[in-house]
Design a protein around this motif. Structure first.
Motif, PDB file in Angstrom:
ATOM      1  N   LYS A 177      -9.442 -52.016 -20.044  1.00  0.00           N
ATOM      2  CA  LYS A 177     -10.802 -51.509 -19.953  1.00  0.00           C
ATOM      3  C   LYS A 177     -10.796 -50.005 -20.218  1.00  0.00           C
ATOM      4  CE  LYS A 177     -12.002 -54.867 -16.337  1.00  0.00           C
ATOM      5  NZ  LYS A 177     -12.430 -55.029 -14.918  1.00  0.00           N
ATOM      6  N   PRO A 178     -11.957 -49.423 -20.557  1.00  0.00           N
ATOM      7  CA  PRO A 178     -12.009 -47.967 -20.703  1.00  0.00           C
ATOM      8  C   PRO A 178     -11.472 -47.276 -19.443  1.00  0.00           C
ATOM      9  CG  PRO A 178     -14.045 -48.959 -21.496  1.00  0.00           C
ATOM     10  CD  PRO A 178     -13.249 -50.072 -20.852  1.00  0.00           C
ATOM     11  N   LYS A 179     -10.669 -46.260 -19.635  1.00  0.00           N
ATOM     12  CA  LYS A 179     -10.033 -45.494 -18.560  1.00  0.00           C
ATOM     13  C   LYS A 179      -8.953 -46.293 -17.828  1.00  0.00           C
ATOM     14  CE  LYS A 179     -14.105 -42.606 -17.761  1.00  0.00           C
ATOM     15  NZ  LYS A 179     -15.076 -42.077 -16.755  1.00  0.00           N
ATOM     16  N   GLY A 180      -8.526 -47.414 -18.403  1.00  0.00           N
ATOM     17  CA  GLY A 180      -7.452 -48.193 -17.790  1.00  0.00           C
ATOM     18  C   GLY A 180      -6.122 -47.462 -17.836  1.00  0.00           C
ATOM     19  N   LEU A 181      -5.247 -47.798 -16.901  1.00  0.00           N
ATOM     20  CA  LEU A 181      -3.958 -47.121 -16.745  1.00  0.00           C
ATOM     21  C   LEU A 181      -2.805 -47.954 -17.291  1.00  0.00           C
ATOM     22  CD1 LEU A 181      -4.284 -45.903 -13.034  1.00  0.00           C
ATOM     23  CD2 LEU A 181      -4.644 -44.526 -15.096  1.00  0.00           C
ATOM     24  N   VAL A 182      -1.767 -47.270 -17.735  1.00  0.00           N
ATOM     25  CA  VAL A 182      -0.477 -47.895 -18.017  1.00  0.00           C
ATOM     26  C   VAL A 182       0.532 -47.289 -17.052  1.00  0.00           C
ATOM     27  CG1 VAL A 182       1.367 -48.269 -19.679  1.00  0.00           C
ATOM     28  CG2 VAL A 182      -1.018 -48.287 -20.442  1.00  0.00           C
ATOM     29  N   VAL A 183       1.170 -48.149 -16.256  1.00  0.00           N
ATOM     30  CA  VAL A 183       2.115 -47.716 -15.222  1.00  0.00           C
ATOM     31  C   VAL A 183       3.493 -48.270 -15.569  1.00  0.00           C
ATOM     32  CG1 VAL A 183       2.638 -47.710 -12.767  1.00  0.00           C
ATOM     33  CG2 VAL A 183       0.237 -47.777 -13.521  1.00  0.00           C
ATOM     34  N   LEU A 184       4.423 -47.382 -15.870  1.00  0.00           N
ATOM     35  CA  LEU A 184       5.795 -47.770 -16.218  1.00  0.00           C
ATOM     36  C   LEU A 184       6.699 -47.466 -15.031  1.00  0.00           C
ATOM     37  CD1 LEU A 184       5.946 -46.178 -19.793  1.00  0.00           C
ATOM     38  CD2 LEU A 184       5.114 -48.456 -19.137  1.00  0.00           C
ATOM     39  N   ILE A 185       7.490 -48.453 -14.612  1.00  0.00           N
ATOM     40  CA  ILE A 185       8.311 -48.317 -13.411  1.00  0.00           C
ATOM     41  C   ILE A 185       9.760 -48.709 -13.730  1.00  0.00           C
ATOM     42  CG2 ILE A 185       8.598 -49.006 -10.993  1.00  0.00           C
ATOM     43  CD1 ILE A 185       5.683 -49.973 -11.027  1.00  0.00           C
ATOM     44  N   TRP A 186      10.684 -47.892 -13.244  1.00  0.00           N
ATOM     45  CA  TRP A 186      12.108 -48.235 -13.330  1.00  0.00           C
ATOM     46  C   TRP A 186      12.809 -47.922 -12.017  1.00  0.00           C
ATOM     47  CZ3 TRP A 186      10.154 -45.913 -17.904  1.00  0.00           C
ATOM     48  CH2 TRP A 186      10.312 -46.662 -19.076  1.00  0.00           C
ATOM     49  N   ASN A 187      13.653 -48.843 -11.565  1.00  0.00           N
ATOM     50  CA  ASN A 187      14.684 -48.526 -10.581  1.00  0.00           C
ATOM     51  C   ASN A 187      15.905 -48.059 -11.355  1.00  0.00           C
ATOM     52  OD1 ASN A 187      13.641 -49.155  -7.931  1.00  0.00           O
ATOM     53  ND2 ASN A 187      13.712 -51.315  -8.472  1.00  0.00           N
ATOM     54  N   GLU A 188      16.259 -46.806 -11.193  1.00  0.00           N
ATOM     55  CA  GLU A 188      17.409 -46.252 -11.904  1.00  0.00           C
ATOM     56  C   GLU A 188      18.543 -45.991 -10.923  1.00  0.00           C
ATOM     57  OE1 GLU A 188      18.154 -42.074 -14.036  1.00  0.00           O
ATOM     58  OE2 GLU A 188      16.783 -43.387 -15.150  1.00  0.00           O
ATOM     59  N   ARG A 189      19.655 -46.689 -11.113  1.00  0.00           N
ATOM     60  CA  ARG A 189      20.794 -46.488 -10.223  1.00  0.00           C
ATOM     61  C   ARG A 189      21.258 -45.038 -10.255  1.00  0.00           C
ATOM     62  NH1 ARG A 189      25.012 -47.972 -12.005  1.00  0.00           N
ATOM     63  NH2 ARG A 189      24.379 -48.929 -13.975  1.00  0.00           N
ATOM     64  N   LYS A 190      21.482 -44.494  -9.072  1.00  0.00           N
ATOM     65  CA  LYS A 190      22.044 -43.159  -9.002  1.00  0.00           C
ATOM     66  C   LYS A 190      23.544 -43.214  -9.310  1.00  0.00           C
ATOM     67  CE  LYS A 190      18.824 -41.157  -5.664  1.00  0.00           C
ATOM     68  NZ  LYS A 190      18.689 -40.350  -4.417  1.00  0.00           N
ATOM     69  N   THR A 191      24.069 -42.140  -9.831  1.00  0.00           N
ATOM     70  CA  THR A 191      25.511 -42.039 -10.104  1.00  0.00           C
ATOM     71  C   THR A 191      26.006 -40.720  -9.513  1.00  0.00           C
ATOM     72  OG1 THR A 191      25.009 -41.121 -12.296  1.00  0.00           O
ATOM     73  CG2 THR A 191      25.467 -43.478 -12.163  1.00  0.00           C
ATOM     74  N   THR A 192      25.790 -40.571  -8.206  1.00  0.00           N
ATOM     75  CA  THR A 192      26.175 -39.330  -7.525  1.00  0.00           C
ATOM     76  C   THR A 192      27.360 -39.519  -6.588  1.00  0.00           C
ATOM     77  OG1 THR A 192      24.417 -39.783  -5.917  1.00  0.00           O
ATOM     78  CG2 THR A 192      23.894 -38.268  -7.702  1.00  0.00           C
ATOM     79  N   SER A 193      27.396 -40.630  -5.847  1.00  0.00           N
ATOM     80  CA  SER A 193      28.531 -40.859  -4.943  1.00  0.00           C
ATOM     81  C   SER A 193      29.739 -41.343  -5.734  1.00  0.00           C
ATOM     82  CB  SER A 193      28.163 -41.898  -3.889  1.00  0.00           C
ATOM     83  OG  SER A 193      28.098 -43.196  -4.465  1.00  0.00           O
ATOM     84  N   ALA A 194      30.910 -41.278  -5.104  1.00  0.00           N
ATOM     85  CA  ALA A 194      32.132 -41.741  -5.771  1.00  0.00           C
ATOM     86  C   ALA A 194      32.021 -43.221  -6.136  1.00  0.00           C
ATOM     87  CB  ALA A 194      33.337 -41.499  -4.869  1.00  0.00           C
ATOM     88  N   PHE A 195      31.461 -44.029  -5.225  1.00  0.00           N
ATOM     89  CA  PHE A 195      31.287 -45.443  -5.545  1.00  0.00           C
ATOM     90  C   PHE A 195      30.355 -45.626  -6.724  1.00  0.00           C
ATOM     91  CE2 PHE A 195      28.236 -48.932  -5.240  1.00  0.00           C
ATOM     92  CZ  PHE A 195      29.073 -49.986  -5.594  1.00  0.00           C
ATOM     93  N   GLU A 196      29.231 -44.935  -6.720  1.00  0.00           N
ATOM     94  CA  GLU A 196      28.240 -45.114  -7.791  1.00  0.00           C
ATOM     95  C   GLU A 196      28.811 -44.743  -9.151  1.00  0.00           C
ATOM     96  OE1 GLU A 196      24.341 -44.286  -4.935  1.00  0.00           O
ATOM     97  OE2 GLU A 196      25.238 -42.654  -6.099  1.00  0.00           O
ATOM     98  N   VAL A 197      29.620 -43.697  -9.191  1.00  0.00           N
ATOM     99  CA  VAL A 197      30.268 -43.307 -10.447  1.00  0.00           C
ATOM    100  C   VAL A 197      31.244 -44.390 -10.888  1.00  0.00           C
ATOM    101  CG1 VAL A 197      31.860 -41.655 -11.505  1.00  0.00           C
ATOM    102  CG2 VAL A 197      29.978 -40.837 -10.077  1.00  0.00           C
ATOM    103  N   ALA A 198      32.057 -44.892  -9.961  1.00  0.00           N
ATOM    104  CA  ALA A 198      33.042 -45.921 -10.294  1.00  0.00           C
ATOM    105  C   ALA A 198      32.366 -47.225 -10.719  1.00  0.00           C
ATOM    106  CB  ALA A 198      33.964 -46.159  -9.101  1.00  0.00           C
ATOM    107  N   TYR A 199      31.265 -47.563 -10.056  1.00  0.00           N
ATOM    108  CA  TYR A 199      30.520 -48.778 -10.412  1.00  0.00           C
ATOM    109  C   TYR A 199      29.945 -48.669 -11.821  1.00  0.00           C
ATOM    110  CZ  TYR A 199      27.099 -52.597  -9.843  1.00  0.00           C
ATOM    111  OH  TYR A 199      26.354 -53.755  -9.975  1.00  0.00           O
ATOM    112  N   ASP A 200      29.420 -47.513 -12.167  1.00  0.00           N
ATOM    113  CA  ASP A 200      28.896 -47.319 -13.516  1.00  0.00           C
ATOM    114  C   ASP A 200      30.009 -47.401 -14.548  1.00  0.00           C
ATOM    115  OD1 ASP A 200      26.268 -46.791 -14.759  1.00  0.00           O
ATOM    116  OD2 ASP A 200      27.279 -45.047 -15.604  1.00  0.00           O
TER     117      ASP A 200
END
Length: 252
Positions: free
Chosen positions: A130-153
């Motif tokens: 509709k006029p003035k309708g919204l588009v909403v884009l959503i992502w869950n982005e894994r963090k890569t800050t902890s030692a585990f998160e880096v190793a998992y990536d």
């Protein structure tokens, strides 16, 4: 669209339902307070999958048309959410939603926009909104800050079949800006996390379309590495995956 992307998740539906993260309910509060997206509005959830993002809006009283081309994922969404009168499953794509012109107040794409043909999707969203309708884009982005998160990536990069090619991080703010142009867009960040035992972590890994599925080449080696990773980093026999939940809101 990326070649064959509509069938990528057909053999991963159960893991997807059990182990993919949901989205913070604060997103709804934010959209309502900052953009006036009240529950009398109609949502089109594009690339709805098994209904993770659709459920977020349904639980807040919205009517949702869940557009999903993958048969197995769409049928699972119907199984999980079909009892709700405000839920409508649609066999369609971002480029051909099969929804009526000027019928939708907000288009939502949760963890899906990077699969779309952006030019064709933009034209389709413009048609159904509709006029003035919204588009909403959503992502869950894994963090890569902890030692585990880096190793998992690193494990994902090592064993993933086309992870680097299809990773949603390839869609940066320049591409998002081009999609919304000439309109501007707003960006907001939320925090999210999952806590898993080993089997939960294994299910989370298997839910990704770029990882070897059960029975495929590389599967056993991947599991061996994952077990070692869990043993190296577990705390109280669990692992935490932290996410930045990124939300982009604008008009087209």
């Amino acid at each position: 669209m990326v070649k064959d992307n509509t069938s990528r998740f057909s053999n991963r539906v159960e893991d997807y339902v059990k182990y993919r993260p949901g989205y913070p309910v604060e997103i709804i509060n934010f959209l309502q307070s900052k953009f006036g997206l009240s529950p009398d509005k109609i949502i089109a959830d594009i690339g709805a999958g098994t209904g993770i993002s659709a459920e977020l809006f349904l639980n807040s009283g919205y009517e949702v048309f869940a557009v999903e081309p993958n048969t197995e994922m769409r049928e699972k969404a119907i199984e999980l959410l079909g009892h709700l009168p405000a839920f409508h499953a649609v066999d369609g794509t971002a480029e051909n939603t099969k929804l009526e012109t000027d019928s939708i107040d907000a288009v939502v794409a949760g963890q899906a926009f990077h699969w779309f043909d952006r030019d064709a999707a933009r034209a389709e969203f413009s048609r159904i909104l509709k006029p003035k309708g919204l588009v909403v884009l959503i992502w869950n982005e894994r963090k890569t800050t902890s030692a585990f998160e880096v190793a998992y990536d690193e494990l994902i990069i090592k064993h993933g079949k086309d992870y680097v090619k299809v990773d949603h991080r390839n869609i940066d703010e320049i591409k998002i800006g081009e999609f919304y142009a000439p309109e501007s867009f707003s960006y907001h960040l939320f925090q999210n996390k999952q806590v898993f035992d080993f089997y939960g972590l294994q299910g989370r890994l298997f839910s990704s379309s770029y990882m070897p599925a059960r029975g495929e080449n590389g599967y056993e080696a991947m599991v061996t590495d994952l077990k070692q990773l869990f043993e190296d980093y577990k705390e109280d026999n669990s692992i935490t995956i932290n996410y930045d939940t990124k939300v982009y809101i604008g008009k087209v």
